[in-house]
Design a protein around this motif. Structure first.
Motif, PDB file in Angstrom:
ATOM      1  N   ALA A  14       0.808  -1.222   0.000  1.00 35.99           N
ATOM      2  CA  ALA A  14       0.000   0.000   0.000  1.00 35.99           C
ATOM      3  C   ALA A  14       0.840   1.270   0.000  1.00 35.99           C
ATOM      4  CB  ALA A  14      -0.920   0.002   1.221  1.00 35.99           C
ATOM      5  N   LYS A  15       2.165   1.158   0.080  1.00 34.42           N
ATOM      6  CA  LYS A  15       2.995   2.341   0.292  1.00 34.42           C
ATOM      7  C   LYS A  15       3.047   3.275  -0.911  1.00 34.42           C
ATOM      8  CE  LYS A  15       7.315  -0.003  -0.996  1.00 34.42           C
ATOM      9  NZ  LYS A  15       8.601  -0.523  -0.478  1.00 34.42           N
ATOM     10  N   TYR A  16       2.672   2.783  -2.105  1.00 27.10           N
ATOM     11  CA  TYR A  16       2.743   3.643  -3.290  1.00 27.10           C
ATOM     12  C   TYR A  16       1.509   4.520  -3.464  1.00 27.10           C
ATOM     13  CZ  TYR A  16       6.626   0.570  -4.417  1.00 27.10           C
ATOM     14  OH  TYR A  16       7.800  -0.129  -4.363  1.00 27.10           O
ATOM     15  N   ASP A  17       0.521   4.358  -2.606  1.00 29.85           N
ATOM     16  CA  ASP A  17      -0.691   5.172  -2.709  1.00 29.85           C
ATOM     17  C   ASP A  17      -0.527   6.420  -1.865  1.00 29.85           C
ATOM     18  OD1 ASP A  17      -3.286   6.215  -2.809  1.00 29.85           O
ATOM     19  OD2 ASP A  17      -4.130   4.224  -3.092  1.00 29.85           O
ATOM     20  N   ALA A  18      -0.461   7.581  -2.530  1.00 33.99           N
ATOM     21  CA  ALA A  18      -0.234   8.844  -1.810  1.00 33.99           C
ATOM     22  C   ALA A  18      -1.520   9.548  -1.415  1.00 33.99           C
ATOM     23  CB  ALA A  18       0.608   9.785  -2.680  1.00 33.99           C
ATOM     24  N   ALA A  19      -2.664   9.110  -1.987  1.00 35.30           N
ATOM     25  CA  ALA A  19      -3.933   9.811  -1.762  1.00 35.30           C
ATOM     26  C   ALA A  19      -4.489   9.468  -0.389  1.00 35.30           C
ATOM     27  CB  ALA A  19      -4.942   9.449  -2.851  1.00 35.30           C
ATOM     28  N   CYS A  20      -3.862  10.007   0.632  1.00 36.64           N
ATOM     29  CA  CYS A  20      -4.158   9.564   1.989  1.00 36.64           C
ATOM     30  C   CYS A  20      -4.156  10.762   2.930  1.00 36.64           C
ATOM     31  CB  CYS A  20      -3.115   8.546   2.416  1.00 36.64           C
ATOM     32  SG  CYS A  20      -3.412   7.783   3.973  1.00 36.64           S
ATOM     33  N   THR A  21      -5.295  11.189   3.395  1.00 38.78           N
ATOM     34  CA  THR A  21      -5.389  12.281   4.350  1.00 38.78           C
ATOM     35  C   THR A  21      -6.700  12.218   5.086  1.00 38.78           C
ATOM     36  OG1 THR A  21      -5.442  14.671   4.629  1.00 38.78           O
ATOM     37  CG2 THR A  21      -6.291  13.835   2.573  1.00 38.78           C
ATOM     38  N   SER A  22      -6.723  12.734   6.311  1.00 42.13           N
ATOM     39  CA  SER A  22      -7.963  12.749   7.082  1.00 42.13           C
ATOM     40  C   SER A  22      -8.527  14.153   7.214  1.00 42.13           C
ATOM     41  CB  SER A  22      -7.727  12.165   8.482  1.00 42.13           C
ATOM     42  OG  SER A  22      -6.794  12.940   9.189  1.00 42.13           O
ATOM     43  N   SER A  23      -8.003  15.118   6.496  1.00 41.36           N
ATOM     44  CA  SER A  23      -8.479  16.482   6.604  1.00 41.36           C
ATOM     45  C   SER A  23      -9.967  16.570   6.270  1.00 41.36           C
ATOM     46  CB  SER A  23      -7.692  17.398   5.659  1.00 41.36           C
ATOM     47  OG  SER A  23      -6.326  17.362   5.966  1.00 41.36           O
ATOM     48  N   GLY A  24     -10.699  17.249   7.104  1.00 46.45           N
ATOM     49  CA  GLY A  24     -12.116  17.479   6.835  1.00 46.45           C
ATOM     50  C   GLY A  24     -13.061  16.599   7.600  1.00 46.45           C
ATOM     51  N   ALA A  25     -12.578  15.572   8.275  1.00 44.06           N
ATOM     52  CA  ALA A  25     -13.473  14.692   9.028  1.00 44.06           C
ATOM     53  C   ALA A  25     -13.889  15.353  10.328  1.00 44.06           C
ATOM     54  CB  ALA A  25     -12.788  13.364   9.312  1.00 44.06           C
ATOM     55  N   ARG A  26     -15.135  15.139  10.739  1.00 47.20           N
ATOM     56  CA  ARG A  26     -15.633  15.677  11.997  1.00 47.20           C
ATOM     57  C   ARG A  26     -16.324  14.558  12.757  1.00 47.20           C
ATOM     58  NH1 ARG A  26     -16.008  21.311  12.306  1.00 47.20           N
ATOM     59  NH2 ARG A  26     -15.551  22.417  10.377  1.00 47.20           N
ATOM     60  N   ARG A  27     -15.567  13.857  13.536  1.00 51.79           N
ATOM     61  CA  ARG A  27     -16.124  12.799  14.379  1.00 51.79           C
ATOM     62  C   ARG A  27     -15.649  13.046  15.794  1.00 51.79           C
ATOM     63  NH1 ARG A  27     -18.437   8.213  12.231  1.00 51.79           N
ATOM     64  NH2 ARG A  27     -18.338   8.035   9.970  1.00 51.79           N
ATOM     65  N   GLY A  28     -16.489  13.675  16.596  1.00 55.86           N
ATOM     66  CA  GLY A  28     -16.141  13.951  17.975  1.00 55.86           C
ATOM     67  C   GLY A  28     -16.522  12.803  18.881  1.00 55.86           C
ATOM     68  N   TYR A  29     -16.470  13.071  20.171  1.00 54.59           N
ATOM     69  CA  TYR A  29     -16.796  12.040  21.157  1.00 54.59           C
ATOM     70  C   TYR A  29     -18.251  11.611  21.016  1.00 54.59           C
ATOM     71  CZ  TYR A  29     -18.153  10.000  25.610  1.00 54.59           C
ATOM     72  OH  TYR A  29     -18.675   9.172  26.568  1.00 54.59           O
ATOM     73  N   LYS A  30     -18.501  10.294  21.087  1.00 55.90           N
ATOM     74  CA  LYS A  30     -19.856   9.761  21.073  1.00 55.90           C
ATOM     75  C   LYS A  30     -19.942   8.686  22.153  1.00 55.90           C
ATOM     76  CE  LYS A  30     -22.013   9.070  17.158  1.00 55.90           C
ATOM     77  NZ  LYS A  30     -22.499   8.444  15.878  1.00 55.90           N
ATOM     78  N   GLU A  31     -20.909   8.846  23.033  1.00 55.67           N
ATOM     79  CA  GLU A  31     -21.044   7.933  24.167  1.00 55.67           C
ATOM     80  C   GLU A  31     -21.257   6.496  23.686  1.00 55.67           C
ATOM     81  OE1 GLU A  31     -23.662   7.480  28.281  1.00 55.67           O
ATOM     82  OE2 GLU A  31     -24.007   9.161  26.925  1.00 55.67           O
TER      83      GLU A  31
END
Length: 420
Positions: A14-31
């Motif tokens: 999987a190391k050749y795949d550069a399209a990898c980022t978590s920018s923009g996610a909004r998952r806060g605490y959930k009980e």
């Protein structure tokens, strides 16, 4: 095969795949759940969040077995490489185990094509369902949609993942036909259009219904391979511009081609990856996304590739000297962004600071302006930096020296470019 051996093979694949980022996610605490993505500007795979924190995730393939024979891919069916595959249960258990040990904060999941796209997507969906529903995992997940999969499978995947991506890989249809004959332009673009349309619908639903299900809330991205084909920077940049305009992508990633397989249509195995070219494309991508530039402004048919010696913004400035100098005390935001050495943050600071009084040259450095570039293209109260003298011929040398300080040829000339 032992689980650790599978992990070694599939994480390396999987190391050749550069399209990898978590920018923009909004998952806060959930009980009742574990894991979260705490801000909207997170990074992943050793990138950094807005608060400077390094965020990592498990970047792995479900399987490196593939029925496709893409000439540039190390996982192509004709390549002699060790093969492995996780079951959905193994992948989910591995991910949650790594999370509990504080090794990772999320998952980046891709896969080779097992049997066909639909079967592969069903396995990926099953793995994510176990994570979300059985383990109650609420952290970040980035999943790769498989081109050619049924739309209902893309829908299900988008409801489980924070971000989806569909890799275009090659910048031209001709390159796709010669190097990846099992893939088609239509099969790649169809899920991208579906993700874009469904994302808009999701936002409209959330306005009406607070608890409406979220579809890929962090948007979508893609990846382009640079250097595997003869496509110019102009073609790549035009495609990038079109993807942003039509599909509202969050990011287009560029990956310098690493010659890992031998083929007559590909660069030889001893060819070095075009890392500087990849860097220039990332700089140009930043200009498209944040500085108001268009692809046709940065390159044209007469100059189809970027100058390796200076960044794209400096290249544009050198080709449009009639636009300069820019007066920092009166110029609007868009004009300031065109000045080399002035970024988004420093341009905003200039607009705010000049409300309190007239700016001087010595004030600009404090506002974040990179004066070793900007000094040639702006004035303060009608004056350039004191003692600055140069000619059009020496300007390029000076900019090269500013970017690469070790190079000779940075001597100032005795004539001003913009008058006495």
């Amino acid at each position: 095969m032992e689980l650790l051996e599978k992990l070694t093979i599939l994480s390396d694949a999987a190391k050749y795949d550069a399209a990898c980022t978590s920018s923009g996610a909004r998952r806060g605490y959930k009980e009742g759940f574990i894991g979260n993505t705490s801000t909207s500007a997170m990074g992943c795979c050793h990138s950094f969040s807005a608060d400077g924190r390094c965020v990592t995730l498990l970047k792995v393939l479900l399987s490196n077995q593939c029925v496709y024979d893409c000439k540039y891919c190390v996982n192509r069916r004709s390549n002699d490489t060790p093969r492995a595959a996780f079951t959905p249960e193994e992948l989910a258990e591995l991910t949650i185990g790594f999370y509990r040990r504080n090794y990772i904060e999320g998952l980046f999941l891709s896969s080779g094509v097992l049997r066909n796209p639909d079967h592969t997507m069903e396995l990926m969906i099953r793995a994510l369902q176990i994570l979300r529903e059985t383990y109650r995992f609420n952290g970040y997940i980035h999943a790769k949609a498989i081109p050619g999969a049924a739309p209902e499978l893309v829908e299900r995947l988008g409801l489980l993942a924070d971000r989806l991506s569909v890799n275009i890989e090659l910048p031209s249809e001709a390159g796709l036909k010669s190097l990846a004959p099992d893939k088609t332009k239509g099969a790649i673009l169809a899920p991208m259009r579906q993700i874009q349309t469904r994302g808009v619908q999701c936002k409209e639903e959330l306005v009406k219904y607070r608890h409406a299900p979220k579809f890929a809330p962090a948007g979508q991205s893609t990846q382009l391979i640079v250097g595997a084909t003869a496509d110019s920077d102009l073609r790549i940049l035009r495609l990038t511009q079109g993807l942003y305009d039509r599909y509202r992508l969050k990011r287009v990633f560029f990956s310098a081609y690493v010659p890992v397989v031998a083929h007559s249509l590909l660069p030889s195995r001893d060819t070095k990856p075009p890392l500087l070219r990849e860097h220039r494309l990332y700089q140009a991508d930043w200009l498209l996304r944040f500085y108001g530039f268009r692809a046709e402004e940065l390159l044209d048919e007469g100059t189809p590739d970027f100058n390796p010696l200076v960044d794209p913004k400096c290249s544009w400035a050198l080709a449009h000297l009639e636009f300069f100098p820019v007066e920092v005390n009166t110029a609007d935001y868009e004009a300031l962004l065109r000045v080399p050495g002035v970024g988004v943050v420093s341009a905003k600071r200039i607009l705010v600071s000049r409300r309190a009084g007239t700016l001087r040259t010595e004030d600009l450095r404090k506002l974040g302006v990179v004066m070793k570039r900007a000094q040639y293209f702006l004035t303060c109260r009608g004056q350039m930096s004191e003692g600055l003298r140069f000619t059009p011929e020496s300007l390029l040398r000076n900019l090269i020296a500013a970017e690469q300080p070790g190079l000779p040829g940075a001597r100032m000339e005795q004539l001003s470019l913009f008058g006495a």
